[in-house]
Design a protein around this motif. Sequence first.
Motif, PDB file in Angstrom:
ATOM      1  N   LEU A  69       0.757  -1.521   0.661  1.00 55.35           N
ATOM      2  CA  LEU A  69      -0.234  -0.234   0.123  1.00 55.35           C
ATOM      3  C   LEU A  69       1.244   1.339   0.057  1.00 55.35           C
ATOM      4  O   LEU A  69       0.492   2.208  -0.380  1.00 55.35           O
ATOM      5  CB  LEU A  69      -1.092  -0.460   1.275  1.00 55.35           C
ATOM      6  CG  LEU A  69      -1.877  -0.877   1.182  1.00 55.35           C
ATOM      7  CD1 LEU A  69      -2.879  -0.806   2.538  1.00 55.35           C
ATOM      8  CD2 LEU A  69      -2.912  -0.158  -0.301  1.00 55.35           C
ATOM      9  N   ILE A  70       2.117   1.208   0.984  1.00 54.51           N
ATOM     10  CA  ILE A  70       3.285   2.414   1.138  1.00 54.51           C
ATOM     11  C   ILE A  70       3.401   2.809  -0.748  1.00 54.51           C
ATOM     12  O   ILE A  70       3.231   4.015  -1.116  1.00 54.51           O
ATOM     13  CB  ILE A  70       3.610   2.162   1.936  1.00 54.51           C
ATOM     14  CG1 ILE A  70       3.356   2.089   3.483  1.00 54.51           C
ATOM     15  CG2 ILE A  70       4.904   2.984   1.725  1.00 54.51           C
ATOM     16  CD1 ILE A  70       3.943   1.497   4.743  1.00 54.51           C
ATOM     17  N   PHE A  71       3.834   1.438  -0.944  1.00 55.95           N
ATOM     18  CA  PHE A  71       4.960   1.539  -2.270  1.00 55.95           C
ATOM     19  C   PHE A  71       3.245   1.891  -3.422  1.00 55.95           C
ATOM     20  O   PHE A  71       3.921   3.082  -4.402  1.00 55.95           O
ATOM     21  CB  PHE A  71       5.078   0.993  -3.110  1.00 55.95           C
ATOM     22  CG  PHE A  71       6.758  -0.084  -2.913  1.00 55.95           C
ATOM     23  CD1 PHE A  71       8.115   0.629  -2.946  1.00 55.95           C
ATOM     24  CD2 PHE A  71       7.411  -0.547  -1.235  1.00 55.95           C
ATOM     25  CE1 PHE A  71       8.583   0.403  -2.747  1.00 55.95           C
ATOM     26  CE2 PHE A  71       8.043  -1.196  -1.410  1.00 55.95           C
ATOM     27  CZ  PHE A  71       9.069  -0.575  -1.635  1.00 55.95           C
ATOM     28  N   SER A  72       2.208   1.543  -3.145  1.00 56.73           N
ATOM     29  CA  SER A  72       1.112   1.971  -4.137  1.00 56.73           C
ATOM     30  C   SER A  72       0.616   3.246  -4.031  1.00 56.73           C
ATOM     31  O   SER A  72      -0.448   4.004  -5.100  1.00 56.73           O
ATOM     32  CB  SER A  72      -0.239   1.206  -4.440  1.00 56.73           C
ATOM     33  OG  SER A  72       0.024   0.119  -4.029  1.00 56.73           O
ATOM     34  N   THR A  73       1.201   4.115  -3.033  1.00 56.45           N
ATOM     35  CA  THR A  73       0.463   5.001  -2.461  1.00 56.45           C
ATOM     36  C   THR A  73       2.024   6.318  -2.746  1.00 56.45           C
ATOM     37  O   THR A  73       1.904   7.581  -2.365  1.00 56.45           O
ATOM     38  CB  THR A  73      -0.182   5.389  -1.579  1.00 56.45           C
ATOM     39  OG1 THR A  73       0.481   5.249  -0.487  1.00 56.45           O
ATOM     40  CG2 THR A  73      -1.041   5.109  -1.820  1.00 56.45           C
ATOM     41  N   GLY A  74       3.130   5.907  -3.772  1.00 52.68           N
ATOM     42  CA  GLY A  74       3.763   7.143  -2.943  1.00 52.68           C
ATOM     43  C   GLY A  74       5.447   6.671  -2.915  1.00 52.68           C
ATOM     44  O   GLY A  74       6.207   7.237  -2.992  1.00 52.68           O
TER      45      GLY A  74
END
Length: 209
Positions: A69-74
């Motif tokens: 999720l962190i990678f998917s949001t920046g």
Amino acid sequence: MKLYLHSLLILGSFLLVFIWQNSEFSKYSVPFIGFLVFMFLLVSIKNKRNMNFGGPYNFFLLNSVLLLLIFSTGGISSNLFFILYFLLFGASFIMDPRSVFMFPLGVVIVFWSALFTGDTVSNLIKVGSLGFLSPLAYFFGVQFKRNEKQEDEVIETKERSLAAAEEISKDVEEVLEKDSDKLDQKDVEKLSDILEETEDLRSETKVKS
């Protein structure tokens, strides 16, 4: 053995996300997150039946989901990056507290390529702060495990006391039933008092537990 297993699970979670993000499958992150969430729910249900909800394998899945999720949001500049601080302390409570020092290492591995892009100072502070917080997380994890162990010992002591009281009560009842006519009245009264006291002890133990 537990230390090595938990350390491998923590590092394995970071390596899984690292490999996924650097492969052609990264464009399927959303369905992969859904699959991991489904697996997390299945493992949680199983562990809940075993009175071990939130175990090491749950943490492996949860950590993987949140990293994706962190990678998917920046990535390292994501607004969700702060979740890693909570996961650090969560690892110390769920896993062996000593394995928590693997967490900052995993963060460095996953975000290494992004550390020196953009605001380098801010990136280094974000990742470095996890390393500085690791000893504190370890301390809280040790205290939590110690309190958990003491609670388990108290429960075991209560269970042994209850079992002993039930055994005594059973023996006294058998004596009163079979040999009450052979005993003096005083002995019968004493046995009745013992039976009453053991019943009170059983009741108190059940209420407190």
